[in-house]
Design an enzyme around this catalytic site. Structure first.
Site, mmCIF file in Angstrom:
data_model
loop_
_atom_site.group_PDB
_atom_site.id
_atom_site.type_symbol
_atom_site.label_atom_id
_atom_site.label_comp_id
_atom_site.label_asym_id
_atom_site.label_seq_id
_atom_site.Cartn_x
_atom_site.Cartn_y
_atom_site.Cartn_z
ATOM 1 N N GLY A 1 50.800 52.901 49.377
ATOM 2 C CA GLY A 1 49.461 53.184 49.878
ATOM 3 C C GLY A 1 48.802 54.440 49.354
ATOM 4 O O GLY A 1 47.669 54.728 49.741
ATOM 5 N N GLU B 1 57.589 53.667 48.451
ATOM 6 C CA GLU B 1 57.511 52.425 47.685
ATOM 7 C C GLU B 1 56.072 52.236 47.223
ATOM 8 O O GLU B 1 55.395 51.292 47.611
ATOM 9 C CB GLU B 1 58.047 51.220 48.476
ATOM 10 C CG GLU B 1 57.473 51.103 49.863
ATOM 11 C CD GLU B 1 58.051 49.943 50.665
ATOM 12 O OE1 GLU B 1 59.208 49.553 50.462
ATOM 13 O OE2 GLU B 1 57.309 49.425 51.513
ATOM 14 N N GLY C 1 53.042 51.509 44.607
ATOM 15 C CA GLY C 1 52.758 50.648 43.467
ATOM 16 C C GLY C 1 51.572 51.197 42.702
ATOM 17 O O GLY C 1 51.683 51.709 41.586
ATOM 18 N N ARG C 2 50.428 51.157 43.366
ATOM 19 C CA ARG C 2 49.159 51.551 42.758
ATOM 20 C C ARG C 2 49.210 52.909 42.032
ATOM 21 O O ARG C 2 48.768 53.038 40.898
ATOM 22 C CB ARG C 2 48.095 51.611 43.854
ATOM 23 C CG ARG C 2 46.669 51.736 43.361
ATOM 24 C CD ARG C 2 45.720 51.957 44.547
ATOM 25 N NE ARG C 2 45.980 51.049 45.647
ATOM 26 C CZ ARG C 2 45.469 49.834 45.764
ATOM 27 N NH1 ARG C 2 44.618 49.399 44.874
ATOM 28 N NH2 ARG C 2 45.773 49.067 46.787
ATOM 29 N N ARG D 1 40.243 42.335 41.667
ATOM 30 C CA ARG D 1 39.868 43.297 42.708
ATOM 31 C C ARG D 1 38.353 43.429 42.935
ATOM 32 O O ARG D 1 37.904 43.442 44.080
ATOM 33 C CB ARG D 1 40.503 44.666 42.450
ATOM 34 C CG ARG D 1 42.042 44.621 42.450
ATOM 35 C CD ARG D 1 42.681 45.996 42.391
ATOM 36 N NE ARG D 1 42.466 46.746 43.599
ATOM 37 C CZ ARG D 1 41.547 47.681 43.762
ATOM 38 N NH1 ARG D 1 40.768 48.033 42.752
ATOM 39 N NH2 ARG D 1 41.405 48.289 44.909
ATOM 40 N N TYR E 1 37.484 42.349 46.634
ATOM 41 C CA TYR E 1 37.203 43.411 47.610
ATOM 42 C C TYR E 1 35.922 44.167 47.297
ATOM 43 O O TYR E 1 35.662 45.208 47.921
ATOM 44 C CB TYR E 1 38.304 44.476 47.643
ATOM 45 C CG TYR E 1 39.722 44.022 47.553
ATOM 46 C CD1 TYR E 1 40.283 43.207 48.533
ATOM 47 C CD2 TYR E 1 40.537 44.459 46.505
ATOM 48 C CE1 TYR E 1 41.617 42.827 48.456
ATOM 49 C CE2 TYR E 1 41.876 44.090 46.432
ATOM 50 C CZ TYR E 1 42.405 43.275 47.400
ATOM 51 O OH TYR E 1 43.719 42.915 47.333
ATOM 52 N N CYS F 1 33.213 29.578 37.229
ATOM 53 C CA CYS F 1 32.106 28.965 37.955
ATOM 54 C C CYS F 1 32.164 29.440 39.401
ATOM 55 O O CYS F 1 32.407 28.667 40.336
ATOM 56 C CB CYS F 1 32.204 27.446 37.875
ATOM 57 S SG CYS F 1 31.965 26.876 36.200
ATOM 58 N N GLU F 2 32.038 30.711 39.551
ATOM 59 C CA GLU F 2 32.101 31.413 40.834
ATOM 60 C C GLU F 2 31.167 32.587 40.668
ATOM 61 O O GLU F 2 31.401 33.441 39.801
ATOM 62 C CB GLU F 2 33.508 32.002 41.031
ATOM 63 C CG GLU F 2 34.491 31.160 41.796
ATOM 64 C CD GLU F 2 34.123 30.964 43.242
ATOM 65 O OE1 GLU F 2 33.470 31.851 43.817
ATOM 66 O OE2 GLU F 2 34.468 29.913 43.777
HETATM 67 C C1 LIG Z 1 51.942 46.321 48.510
HETATM 68 C C2 LIG Z 1 53.038 47.085 49.100
HETATM 69 C C3 LIG Z 1 53.397 48.335 48.591
HETATM 70 C C4 LIG Z 1 52.629 49.018 47.498
HETATM 71 O O1 LIG Z 1 51.361 49.367 47.901
HETATM 72 P P1 LIG Z 1 50.448 50.302 46.975
HETATM 73 O O2 LIG Z 1 49.154 50.346 47.694
HETATM 74 O O3 LIG Z 1 50.356 49.617 45.660
HETATM 75 O O4 LIG Z 1 51.132 51.619 46.880
HETATM 76 C C5 LIG Z 1 54.480 48.954 49.147
HETATM 77 N N1 LIG Z 1 55.196 48.394 50.139
HETATM 78 C C6 LIG Z 1 54.881 47.207 50.666
HETATM 79 C C7 LIG Z 1 55.704 46.651 51.753
HETATM 80 C C8 LIG Z 1 53.783 46.513 50.174
HETATM 81 O O5 LIG Z 1 53.474 45.330 50.704
#
Ligand SMILES: *Cc1c(COP(=O)(O)O)cnc(C)c1O
Length: 420
Positions: free
Chosen positions: A230, A272, A274-275, A310, A314, A341-342
């Site tokens: 997050g 954990e 990602g982004r 995205r 969103y 076609c959206e």
């Molecule tokens: C999607 C997700 C993440 C990664 O979220 P980011 O916003 O990309 O950091 C981490 N943990 C869980 C359980 C997720 O579903």
């Protein structure tokens, strides 16, 4: 205003495009590694600190291999993602399974790999025990409910489908201890794309508080706290990236007060994300096909929502650079579109850009997480290749583009001929 930088020039891109037709995603290895090192360094005070890369953000084994070299683990939430971890050679505490509505076969593969299983619900304790047996290490996902409220969070935890209530957490540790589980973790994640660094310190505080309560009520000593994902990224020019040194110092302060002072150290801190790990280091490179002028002016690209959802999904902002025109004034208002076609297949709406011509190379920024991976095949659009810009400037194709054969692979046309 913080300018949006690119790791390549127009000339370099033209050379790459000569070998790899647009559209494609390209990831910047050097910047990704530098960021990973910065992150690890920021938390080096915490012995056992580990970031588990949320592989759903960009599930490519080459990227995972790079991040693993930097000491990262992998956060999985499906069998496919566990299989990818296995293919990269990962096992044991390097893998975290944070899933929900989990099938038994997913728990099974996680257990075989020795992964840390992070349970989403109290009923999963019996389910896991019955179907695959309990491993020695278990983590549980906490949903803080109305403990966290207001505009700090995206969505209210009480409405979210994830995690245990506070009472269930206590009960869960009690049950697991009785059943012979030996090592325990705790997890929470209630934010998405959050740019406020104090948010993550508050999350740690909430978990540390619960760790104390769990110890008092059950005697269970929690070994690691996973603060989830997050952490946001500055999609818009002028936004500031999350200061991880600030987050780390804030967490260390509450760690000293709530963990060390209470005799609950050592506690390993996990994330954990990602982004924040790959997002800013991936670019969608595309070319302009047509300029269309009706009631508005449209720049139609050879990329579409299949390559980056995205903005359509969103209304998310992704910065756009027209290569070679970086210093020209943004005089024209465009809707930058794909070919689905959206009508919501638009990368930008009413965006002021320099005058665009057909064949111009357009780069869409911050596409390195939840970009290629979210793609779909609606309208028969194919997903693009993924390239890696190596530290020495070489380019490696790390995933080929889909072909029509891939698209039709699940159909049997000979069966159609005989079908009456
Ligand atoms: C999607 C997700 C993440 C990664 O979220 P980011 O916003 O990309 O950091 C981490 N943990 C869980 C359980 C997720 O579903």
């Amino acid at each position: 205003m913080t300018a949006k930088k690119l790791p390549f020039s127009k000339e370099q891109l033209e050379t790459i495009i000569a070998n790899h037709p647009t559209p494609f995603h390209i990831y910047d290895e050097k910047a990704m590694r530098e960021n990973a090192r910065y992150f690890n360094k920021a938390f080096s005070w915490n012995e056992g600190f580990k970031e588990y890369y949320a592989i759903k953000s960009a599930p490519n084994p080459y990227l995972m291999k790079i991040l693993r070299e930097e000491g990262f683990g992998i956060d999985c939430s499906s069998v496919a993602e566990l299989e990818l971890a296995k293919q990269v050679g990962m096992s044991g505490d390097e893998i975290m399974l944070t899933s929900n509505d989990t099938p038994a076969y997913e728990f099974q593969l996680a257990k075989e790999l020795g992964a840390i299983i992070n349970l989403d619900d109290i009923s999963h304790i019996d389910y896991l025990e019955k179907h695959v047996g309990l491993p020695k290490t278990i983590c549980m996902r906490y949903n803080p409910g109305n403990l966290k409220q207001g505009n700090l969070i995206i969505g209210h935890p009480e409405e979210a489908k994830y995690g245990f209530t506070r009472e269930q957490m206590i009960e869960g540790y009690r049950m697991l201890k009785e059943k012979g589980v030996e090592r325990f973790g705790i997890h929470t994640m209630v934010a998405s794309n959050e740019l406020d660094p104090t948010y993550f310190v508050e999350t740690a505080e909430i978990l540390f508080n619960l760790i104390n309560e769990v110890y008092e009520k059950t005697g269970v000593r929690i070994e690691f706290a996973n603060l989830g994902g997050g952490v946001g990224i500055p999609y818009k020019p002028g936004e500031k990236p999350v200061d991880l040194d600030f987050v780390s110092a804030g967490i260390k302060k509450v760690y000293d007060e709530m963990i060390v002072a209470k005799g609950l150290a050592p506690l390993k801190i996990f994330f954990e994300l990602g982004r924040a790990i790959t997002g800013p280091y991936g670019y969608l490179v595309t070319k302009v096909r047509h300029i269309k002028k009706t009631y508005k002016t449209f720049a139609g690209l050879d990329a579409c929502m299949a390559n980056l959802m995205r903005p359509a999904l969103y209304g998310a902002y992704h910065h756009i650079t027209v290569m070679g025109k970086e210093n020209e004034p943004a005089t024209t208002k465009y809707d930058v579109t794909g070919s689905l076609c959206e009508n919501n297949d638009k990368f930008a709406i009413d965006r002021m850009l320099p005058e665009i011509d057909p064949d111009d190379i357009v780069v869409i920024h911050d596409a390195g997480a939840h970009g290629h991976s979210m793609g779909f095949n609606y309208n028969g659009k194919l997903r693009s290749a993924e390239l890696l810009l190596r530290e020495n400037g070489a380019v490696t194709e790390i995933r080929r583009a889909e072909t029509l054969e891939d698209y039709f692979a699940t159909l049997d046309f000979s069966g159609v001929k005989d079908f009456k």
